[in-house]
Design a protein around this motif. Sequence first.
Motif, mmCIF file in Angstrom:
data_model
loop_
_atom_site.group_PDB
_atom_site.id
_atom_site.type_symbol
_atom_site.label_atom_id
_atom_site.label_comp_id
_atom_site.label_asym_id
_atom_site.label_seq_id
_atom_site.Cartn_x
_atom_site.Cartn_y
_atom_site.Cartn_z
ATOM 1 N N UNK A 59 8.166 7.280 6.499
ATOM 2 C CA UNK A 59 8.548 8.565 7.064
ATOM 3 C C UNK A 59 8.697 9.592 5.946
ATOM 4 N N UNK A 60 8.124 10.771 6.157
ATOM 5 C CA UNK A 60 8.228 11.848 5.169
ATOM 6 C C UNK A 60 8.820 13.081 5.826
ATOM 7 N N UNK A 61 9.827 13.624 5.182
ATOM 8 C CA UNK A 61 10.452 14.843 5.696
ATOM 9 C C UNK A 61 10.465 15.884 4.584
ATOM 10 N N UNK A 62 9.908 17.034 4.913
ATOM 11 C CA UNK A 62 9.752 18.040 3.872
ATOM 12 C C UNK A 62 10.310 19.362 4.386
ATOM 13 N N UNK A 66 11.048 -7.093 -4.370
ATOM 14 C CA UNK A 66 10.042 -6.053 -4.099
ATOM 15 C C UNK A 66 10.516 -5.178 -2.938
ATOM 16 N N UNK A 67 11.042 -5.815 -1.898
ATOM 17 C CA UNK A 67 11.528 -5.033 -0.758
ATOM 18 C C UNK A 67 12.904 -4.413 -1.023
ATOM 19 N N UNK A 68 13.744 -5.071 -1.837
ATOM 20 C CA UNK A 68 15.085 -4.524 -2.053
ATOM 21 C C UNK A 68 15.145 -3.502 -3.188
ATOM 22 N N UNK A 69 14.349 -3.724 -4.262
ATOM 23 C CA UNK A 69 14.456 -2.831 -5.424
ATOM 24 C C UNK A 69 13.227 -1.962 -5.617
ATOM 25 N N UNK A 70 12.054 -2.605 -5.627
ATOM 26 C CA UNK A 70 10.830 -1.870 -5.949
ATOM 27 C C UNK A 70 10.544 -0.797 -4.889
ATOM 28 N N UNK A 71 10.639 -1.177 -3.617
ATOM 29 C CA UNK A 71 10.285 -0.225 -2.550
ATOM 30 C C UNK A 71 11.193 1.016 -2.557
ATOM 31 N N UNK A 72 12.526 0.849 -2.573
ATOM 32 C CA UNK A 72 13.373 2.048 -2.606
ATOM 33 C C UNK A 72 13.174 2.877 -3.876
ATOM 34 N N UNK A 73 12.884 2.208 -5.009
ATOM 35 C CA UNK A 73 12.678 2.956 -6.251
ATOM 36 C C UNK A 73 11.386 3.776 -6.159
ATOM 37 N N UNK A 74 10.315 3.137 -5.683
ATOM 38 C CA UNK A 74 9.059 3.872 -5.533
ATOM 39 C C UNK A 74 9.236 5.044 -4.566
ATOM 40 N N UNK A 75 9.941 4.797 -3.479
ATOM 41 C CA UNK A 75 10.167 5.857 -2.482
ATOM 42 C C UNK A 75 10.964 7.007 -3.111
ATOM 43 N N UNK A 76 11.962 6.672 -3.916
ATOM 44 C CA UNK A 76 12.787 7.686 -4.580
ATOM 45 C C UNK A 76 11.979 8.495 -5.583
ATOM 46 N N UNK A 77 11.124 7.817 -6.354
ATOM 47 C CA UNK A 77 10.296 8.521 -7.347
ATOM 48 C C UNK A 77 9.345 9.502 -6.659
ATOM 49 N N UNK A 99 9.648 10.845 -3.762
ATOM 50 C CA UNK A 99 10.439 11.921 -3.151
ATOM 51 C C UNK A 99 10.779 12.997 -4.179
ATOM 52 N N UNK A 100 11.303 12.566 -5.324
ATOM 53 C CA UNK A 100 11.696 13.527 -6.367
ATOM 54 C C UNK A 100 10.501 14.295 -6.902
ATOM 55 N N UNK A 101 9.398 13.565 -7.153
ATOM 56 C CA UNK A 101 8.227 14.221 -7.743
ATOM 57 C C UNK A 101 7.598 15.248 -6.804
ATOM 58 N N UNK A 102 7.818 15.102 -5.502
ATOM 59 C CA UNK A 102 7.119 15.971 -4.559
ATOM 60 C C UNK A 102 8.032 16.877 -3.739
ATOM 61 N N UNK A 103 9.328 16.844 -4.023
ATOM 62 C CA UNK A 103 10.249 17.728 -3.311
ATOM 63 C C UNK A 103 10.335 17.438 -1.831
ATOM 64 N N UNK A 104 10.380 16.171 -1.491
ATOM 65 C CA UNK A 104 10.491 15.783 -0.084
ATOM 66 C C UNK A 104 11.283 14.475 -0.008
ATOM 67 N N UNK A 105 11.395 13.918 1.191
ATOM 68 C CA UNK A 105 12.103 12.651 1.324
ATOM 69 C C UNK A 105 11.174 11.632 1.970
ATOM 70 N N UNK A 106 10.848 10.594 1.215
ATOM 71 C CA UNK A 106 10.012 9.524 1.747
ATOM 72 C C UNK A 106 10.866 8.275 1.906
ATOM 73 N N UNK A 107 10.858 7.690 3.099
ATOM 74 C CA UNK A 107 11.643 6.479 3.348
ATOM 75 C C UNK A 107 10.835 5.510 4.204
ATOM 76 N N UNK A 124 0.737 14.230 2.977
ATOM 77 C CA UNK A 124 1.663 13.141 3.261
ATOM 78 C C UNK A 124 0.931 11.804 3.312
ATOM 79 N N UNK A 125 -0.230 11.845 3.957
ATOM 80 C CA UNK A 125 -1.041 10.628 4.037
ATOM 81 C C UNK A 125 -1.425 10.167 2.634
ATOM 82 N N UNK A 126 -1.724 11.131 1.775
ATOM 83 C CA UNK A 126 -2.131 10.809 0.407
ATOM 84 C C UNK A 126 -0.971 10.237 -0.416
ATOM 85 N N UNK A 127 0.249 10.419 0.047
ATOM 86 C CA UNK A 127 1.401 9.784 -0.610
ATOM 87 C C UNK A 127 1.704 8.435 0.037
ATOM 88 N N UNK A 128 1.615 8.380 1.367
ATOM 89 C CA UNK A 128 2.029 7.171 2.094
ATOM 90 C C UNK A 128 1.080 5.997 1.861
#
Length: 193
Positions: free
Chosen positions: A185-188, A60-71, A73-81, A30-34
């Motif tokens: 925050x990461x939830x897996x 950056x805060x409205x579009x880039x951050x949520x997009x990066x978080x979504x990518x 999350x999908x790539x790692x099978x978890x939820x990063x927010x 998780x640390x390696x993702x965050x």
Amino acid sequence: MKTKITLIALLSLTTSGVYADDLSRYQEESRALAIPFLKNLAAENKKAVEEGGHESAIKVCTEVAPKMAGDISRQNGLKLTRVSLKVRNPLLGTPDAWEQKNLQAFEARAAKGEKPETMEVAEIVQEPAGKSFRFMKAIALQPGCVACHGNADQISSDVKARLSEQYPHDKATGYSPGQIRGAVSIKRPIEQN
Ligand code: HEC
């Protein structure tokens, strides 16, 4: 490939439960993702401010951050927010009970002099929806953030106008560098027995 290995590792846990080893492995992963997530965001923010000023950096805060978080999350099978006790966007950033409790614990640790840069929490949590590994890493406010999260006199009138138009319930101002702005925050989910 990486996802496959993780999945096999998760499945092999189903009969044996979760050991301390797994907790620290999940924590390291998780640390390696965050950490790169936060570094990339700060770099994107700096670039956007240099290229177009703070008004354009808002994306950056409205579009880039949520997009990066979504990518991630999908790539790692978890939820990063990103969550915070004082949110700007309540739809994305409002903490759940576990996050709220641990953000408050971060604040208490900061009040005793601990630096937010190294603050983390990791726990296996049993919730009604199932068992999951949960992780949070504090986000420290940097000097480059005060243009949008600082005191009223540090935020330009253009930025203020944009913020009050888009975020009528904005609570994310008044911060100074070194304070805790929130957390990644990461939830897996963990397979049940
Ligand atoms: C150019 C303006 C701007 C700058 C600079 C900026 N932010 Fe933000 N920040 C925003 C906006 C706008 C949102 C709301 C995003 C959304 O709609 O989800 C936000 C949201 C956040 C959130 C999510 C929680 C919440 O309150 O909604 C965090 C965490 C955050 N910012 C941290 C930072 C950090 C750390 C920095 C500096 C590295 C920074 N921001 C710099 C404008 C900015």
